[in-house]
Scaffold this active site. Structure first.
Site, PDB file in Angstrom:
ATOM      1  N   PRO A   2      -4.871  -0.219  -9.181  1.00  0.00           N
ATOM      2  CG  PRO A   2      -5.363  -2.487  -9.237  1.00  0.00           C
ATOM      3  CD  PRO A   2      -5.188  -1.297 -10.123  1.00  0.00           C
ATOM      4  CD  GLU A   3      -2.820   4.637  -5.648  1.00  0.00           C
ATOM      5  OE1 GLU A   3      -2.250   5.013  -4.608  1.00  0.00           O
ATOM      6  OE2 GLU A   3      -3.606   5.374  -6.280  1.00  0.00           O
ATOM      7  CE  LYS A  69       1.626   2.319  -7.630  1.00  0.00           C
ATOM      8  NZ  LYS A  69       1.146   3.337  -8.597  1.00  0.00           N
ATOM      9  CG  HIS A 111     -12.655  -8.390 -20.023  1.00  0.00           C
ATOM     10  ND1 HIS A 111     -12.246  -8.127 -21.309  1.00  0.00           N
ATOM     11  CD2 HIS A 111     -13.833  -7.717 -19.853  1.00  0.00           C
ATOM     12  CE1 HIS A 111     -13.118  -7.306 -21.893  1.00  0.00           C
ATOM     13  NE2 HIS A 111     -14.086  -7.054 -21.032  1.00  0.00           N
ATOM     14  NE  ARG A 130      -8.995   1.360 -18.928  1.00  0.00           N
ATOM     15  CZ  ARG A 130      -8.702   2.620 -18.596  1.00  0.00           C
ATOM     16  NH1 ARG A 130      -8.803   3.006 -17.332  1.00  0.00           N
ATOM     17  NH2 ARG A 130      -8.298   3.475 -19.505  1.00  0.00           N
ATOM     18  NE  ARG A 280      -3.775   8.624 -13.041  1.00  0.00           N
ATOM     19  CZ  ARG A 280      -3.793   7.536 -12.280  1.00  0.00           C
ATOM     20  NH1 ARG A 280      -2.655   6.970 -11.913  1.00  0.00           N
ATOM     21  NH2 ARG A 280      -4.941   7.023 -11.875  1.00  0.00           N
TER      22      ARG A 280
END
Length: 290
Positions: A2-3, A69, A111, A130, A280
Site C-alpha cells: 500500500p502506498e 505511508k 491472518h 505477510r 523493485r
C-alpha cells in the site's frame, strides 16, 4: 505494498468510525505471541505481547492521521497521550466490522493478528498476510527516528523545493531517478506503482540518472507524482493484490494504470521492458521513455 493513496483511503474511512471510541479489549494472534517467545519482532514492535495488551486496553482513540505511508493513532489513557503508529507493510489491512467473523475473505481471516474491540458489536481488526507491517506504541515521534526523516507531504507547499534541493545533492546525482522518487526521505509516500506511472507520463526512463534531468524536467515530474497520487486517492487506491479498505473492498485505480504491470505500451504498442531498480520491478516503454 500500500502506498500513500491506499493509506489515505484507509484513514479517511477509519476517522468517522473509530475516532472518539475506547479500546475495550485487545486480542493478539498466537503467531505474534510465538514470535515474541522466540525472541523475534512480529508486527508488534518494541513491546512484549502482554505489555501491549495491558497498555492499549482502555485507550481512547482521539485522532487518526496519515503521515506518508504511516497511520498515526493519537490515543489517551489516564490523561497520558501516546501514538500508536502503524505501517501496513506489504499486505496489511484494517477492517471495521461488527464481529471478527465478518472478515470473510479467507486470506485475511486467517491472518487477523490484532483485534481491538470497541463495543459490543464493534471491532477494529488488523490483518496482515505477510506480516511485514508493524504497530508501535510511542510516547512521541522521537522514540522512532525514521519518522523524523520523512520528506514533507507531497501536497505541502515546501515539498517541491525540498525535492529539488535533495536532487541537487551529489549523493543523488548518479542514482536512477526512479530510486530517488521512491525514497521516502526525498518524496513522501510515492512507491513503485505511482513512480512507474509518473515516469511514463513524463516520458522518462526509470533508470535515467538524476544528473541527466533538467530542473524543469524534475519540476514536471514532481507535479506528475502529485497528480497521480491525487487521482488514485479519488479512485480508492490500487488493489493490485492484497490492498483492501476497512470494509474489505478493493480500490479501482488499478484499472486506470497505463504502465505498471503492462506488457505493451498504450501509446505506441511497443512491448514493455522491465528492470530491477531499488529492489523493485520497473516497467517502462523503451520507445516512449528516454
Amino acid at each position: 505494498m500500500p502506498e500513500l493513496p491506499e493509506v489515505e483511503g484507509v484513514v479517511r474511512m477509519l476517522k468517522p468510525q473509530v475516532e472518539g471510541k475506547t479500546i475495550q479489549r485487545v486480542i493478539v494472534s498466537n503467531t505474534i505471541q510465538q514470535s515474541k517467545e522466540a525472541g523475534k519482532e512480529c508486527i508488534i514492535k518494541g513491546l512484549q505481547t502482554n505489555a501491549f495488551i495491558e497498555q492499549v486496553t482502555g485507550m481512547k482513540i482521539e485522532r487518526i492521521e496519515r503521515h506518508a505511508k504511516y497511520i498515526f493513532f493519537t490515543v489517551i489513557k489516564d490523561n497520558k497521550k501516546q501514538l500508536l503508529v502503524n505501517h501496513l507493510g506489504m499486505s496489511g489491512a484494517w477492517f471495521y466490522v461488527k464481529h471478527p467473523d465478518d472478515v470473510t475473505e479467507a486470506k485475511f481471516h486467517r491472518h487477523m493478528h490484532v483485534q481491538l474491540q470497541l463495543g459490543e458489536d464493534e471491532w477494529l481488526i488488523y490483518a496482515d498476510i505477510r506480516r511485514f507491517g508493524e504497530l508501535r506504541l510511542l510516547n512521541n515521534q522521537t522514540e522512532y527516528p525514521p519518522l523524523l526523516l520523512m520528506a514533507p507531504e507531497p501536497f505541502a507547499q515546501e515539498a517541491l523545493p525540498y525535492f529539488l534541493e535533495k536532487c541537487a545533492l551529489k549523493k543523488y546525482q548518479n542514482k536512477a531517478i526512479k530510486a530517488v522518487i521512491m525514497d521516502g526521505h526525498i518524496v513522501s509516500g510515492c512507491g513503485n506503482i505511482y513512480a512507474t506511472e509518473a515516469l511514463f507520463k513524463q516520458k522518462i526512463s526509470p533508470g535515467r540518472k538524476v544528473s541527466q534531468l533538467s530542473k524543469q524536467q524534475l519540476i514536471q515530474l514532481f507535479e506528475e507524482i502529485v497528480a497521480v497520487l491525487t487521482e488514485s486517492i479519488a479512485f480508492g487506491g490500487s488493489s493490485i493484490s492484497d490492498y483492501r479498505n476497512i470494509n474489505g473492498e478493493a480500490g479501482s485505480m488499478q484499472t486506470r494504470l497505463q504502465m505498471y504491470g503492462m506488457k505493451k505500451c498504450p501509446m505506441c504498442h511497443t512491448n514493455t521492458e522491465q528492470e530491477i531498480i531499488a529492489g523493485r520491478n520497473s516497467f517502462y516503454c523503451p520507445n516512449c521513455q528516454k
